[in-house]
Motif scaffolding. Structure first.
Motif, PDB file in Angstrom:
ATOM      1  N   ARG A   1      -7.523 -12.870  15.115  1.00  0.00           N
ATOM      2  CA  ARG A   1      -8.072 -12.823  13.773  1.00  0.00           C
ATOM      3  C   ARG A   1      -8.990 -12.381  13.183  1.00  0.00           C
ATOM      4  O   ARG A   1      -8.863 -12.026  11.584  1.00  0.00           O
ATOM      5  CB  ARG A   1      -8.605 -13.757  14.175  1.00  0.00           C
ATOM      6  N   GLN A   2      -9.866 -11.255  14.171  1.00  0.00           N
ATOM      7  CA  GLN A   2     -10.515 -10.152  12.949  1.00  0.00           C
ATOM      8  C   GLN A   2     -10.160  -9.399  12.347  1.00  0.00           C
ATOM      9  O   GLN A   2     -10.567  -8.781  11.076  1.00  0.00           O
ATOM     10  CB  GLN A   2     -11.561  -9.663  14.212  1.00  0.00           C
ATOM     11  N   GLN A   3      -8.853  -8.673  13.027  1.00  0.00           N
ATOM     12  CA  GLN A   3      -8.521  -7.736  12.703  1.00  0.00           C
ATOM     13  C   GLN A   3      -6.757  -8.548  10.905  1.00  0.00           C
ATOM     14  O   GLN A   3      -6.259  -7.640  10.475  1.00  0.00           O
ATOM     15  CB  GLN A   3      -7.424  -7.162  13.140  1.00  0.00           C
ATOM     16  N   GLY A   4      -7.480  -9.606  11.124  1.00  0.00           N
ATOM     17  CA  GLY A   4      -5.488 -10.718  10.611  1.00  0.00           C
ATOM     18  C   GLY A   4      -4.303 -10.220  10.764  1.00  0.00           C
ATOM     19  O   GLY A   4      -3.920 -10.456  10.417  1.00  0.00           O
ATOM     20  N   LEU A   5      -4.286 -10.370  12.779  1.00  0.00           N
ATOM     21  CA  LEU A   5      -3.414 -10.001  12.506  1.00  0.00           C
ATOM     22  C   LEU A   5      -2.705 -11.855  13.523  1.00  0.00           C
ATOM     23  O   LEU A   5      -1.329 -11.222  14.159  1.00  0.00           O
ATOM     24  CB  LEU A   5      -3.213  -9.105  14.015  1.00  0.00           C
ATOM     25  N   SER A   6      -3.127 -12.278  13.067  1.00  0.00           N
ATOM     26  CA  SER A   6      -2.546 -13.426  13.830  1.00  0.00           C
ATOM     27  C   SER A   6      -1.164 -13.926  13.739  1.00  0.00           C
ATOM     28  O   SER A   6      -0.552 -14.383  14.337  1.00  0.00           O
ATOM     29  CB  SER A   6      -3.445 -14.872  13.410  1.00  0.00           C
TER      30      SER A   6
ATOM     31  N   ASN B   1      -0.860   1.170  11.532  1.00  0.00           N
ATOM     32  CA  ASN B   1      -2.999   0.626  11.347  1.00  0.00           C
ATOM     33  C   ASN B   1      -3.834  -0.233  11.716  1.00  0.00           C
ATOM     34  O   ASN B   1      -4.336   0.256  12.120  1.00  0.00           O
ATOM     35  CB  ASN B   1      -2.821   1.196   9.614  1.00  0.00           C
ATOM     36  N   ARG B   2      -3.029  -1.726  11.712  1.00  0.00           N
ATOM     37  CA  ARG B   2      -4.450  -2.387  11.510  1.00  0.00           C
ATOM     38  C   ARG B   2      -4.372  -2.933  13.471  1.00  0.00           C
ATOM     39  O   ARG B   2      -5.472  -3.453  13.471  1.00  0.00           O
ATOM     40  CB  ARG B   2      -4.013  -4.015  11.181  1.00  0.00           C
ATOM     41  N   TYR B   3      -2.822  -2.813  13.774  1.00  0.00           N
ATOM     42  CA  TYR B   3      -2.733  -2.449  15.269  1.00  0.00           C
ATOM     43  C   TYR B   3      -3.636  -1.404  15.822  1.00  0.00           C
ATOM     44  O   TYR B   3      -4.105  -1.693  16.853  1.00  0.00           O
ATOM     45  CB  TYR B   3      -1.086  -2.168  15.406  1.00  0.00           C
ATOM     46  N   LEU B   4      -3.734  -0.119  15.742  1.00  0.00           N
ATOM     47  CA  LEU B   4      -4.497   0.709  16.090  1.00  0.00           C
ATOM     48  C   LEU B   4      -6.035   0.564  16.017  1.00  0.00           C
ATOM     49  O   LEU B   4      -7.009   0.185  16.806  1.00  0.00           O
ATOM     50  CB  LEU B   4      -3.949   2.360  15.766  1.00  0.00           C
ATOM     51  N   ARG B   5      -6.375  -0.519  14.866  1.00  0.00           N
ATOM     52  CA  ARG B   5      -7.707  -1.384  14.424  1.00  0.00           C
ATOM     53  C   ARG B   5      -8.527  -1.700  15.807  1.00  0.00           C
ATOM     54  O   ARG B   5      -9.052  -2.224  16.164  1.00  0.00           O
ATOM     55  CB  ARG B   5      -8.262  -1.374  13.611  1.00  0.00           C
ATOM     56  N   LEU B   6      -6.707  -2.445  16.397  1.00  0.00           N
ATOM     57  CA  LEU B   6      -6.868  -4.161  17.255  1.00  0.00           C
ATOM     58  C   LEU B   6      -7.489  -3.589  18.720  1.00  0.00           C
ATOM     59  O   LEU B   6      -7.877  -3.496  19.123  1.00  0.00           O
ATOM     60  CB  LEU B   6      -6.360  -5.433  17.045  1.00  0.00           C
ATOM     61  N   LEU B   7      -6.678  -2.265  19.156  1.00  0.00           N
ATOM     62  CA  LEU B   7      -6.543  -1.256  20.038  1.00  0.00           C
ATOM     63  C   LEU B   7      -7.532  -1.173  20.390  1.00  0.00           C
ATOM     64  O   LEU B   7      -8.864  -0.805  21.852  1.00  0.00           O
ATOM     65  CB  LEU B   7      -5.586  -0.814  20.705  1.00  0.00           C
TER      66      LEU B   7
ATOM     67  N   GLY C   1       5.698   2.048   9.485  1.00  0.00           N
ATOM     68  CA  GLY C   1       4.497   1.188   9.077  1.00  0.00           C
ATOM     69  C   GLY C   1       4.808   0.552  10.166  1.00  0.00           C
ATOM     70  O   GLY C   1       3.458  -0.074  10.351  1.00  0.00           O
ATOM     71  N   GLN C   2       5.443  -0.247  10.194  1.00  0.00           N
ATOM     72  CA  GLN C   2       5.411  -1.463  11.408  1.00  0.00           C
ATOM     73  C   GLN C   2       5.885  -1.590  12.360  1.00  0.00           C
ATOM     74  O   GLN C   2       7.010  -0.403  12.576  1.00  0.00           O
ATOM     75  CB  GLN C   2       6.607  -2.964  11.255  1.00  0.00           C
TER      76      GLN C   2
END
Length: 158
Positions: A89-94, A118-124, A147-148
């Protein structure tokens, strides 16, 4: 048809039978053997690409380690599922999280569909900084969507 064939000379009958056998061979090859060989070549290319990606990732790992990082991992408080849900949720990936399910021995499997890389890498990175270890990760690009990616992660309870 058989009357026409019977009226032909033995030599002409042999030529027609041979032509039919060759034609059947060509049809079988083009409908069975060739698609199989093309699929095998595509799989071999994908395997080579994944091996190349793995080598690159292995060479990049040392540069991703933060300086002065201690080798001991911190323990998360509470449920692993809740901690992971909070990070997602913090990364907005819900919206991209297709499934999160507990597995044996306290492990959790997460499936992402059409997630921004890119958001996924930040989550990792957040998962790593929270002291969690990724046991298994599969990341595949979406063919016509730059990018997806789609991803499966398995995280054990630390």
């Amino acid at each position: 048809m058989s009357e026409w064939f019977n009226r032909l000379s033995g030599r002409e009958q042999g030529i027609i039978v041979l032509a039919l056998v060759v034609l059947c061979g060509i049809v079988l090859h083009s409908s069975l053997v060739e698609p199989y060989q093309l699929k095998q070549q595509a799989l071999e290319q994908e395997k080579l690409q994944r091996l190349e990606d793995l080598r690159w990732m292995q060479s990049a790992v040392p540069s991703l380690q933060p300086p002065g990082r201690s080798s001991s991992r911190q323990q998360i408080q509470g449920s692993l599922v809740n901690a992971l849900d909070r990070l997602v949720r913090q990364q907005g990936l819900s919206g991209s999280l297709a499934q999160m399910s507990p597995l044996a021995d306290g492990e959790v499997r997460m499936r992402f569909r059409a997630v921004d890389f890119n958001r996924y890498l930040r989550l990792l990175a957040q998962i790593s900084s929270a002291g969690l270890v990724i046991k298994d990760a599969q990341i595949t690009s979406i063919e016509n969507d730059v990018g997806q990616v789609n991803s499966n992660l398995v995280l054990p309870r630390s």
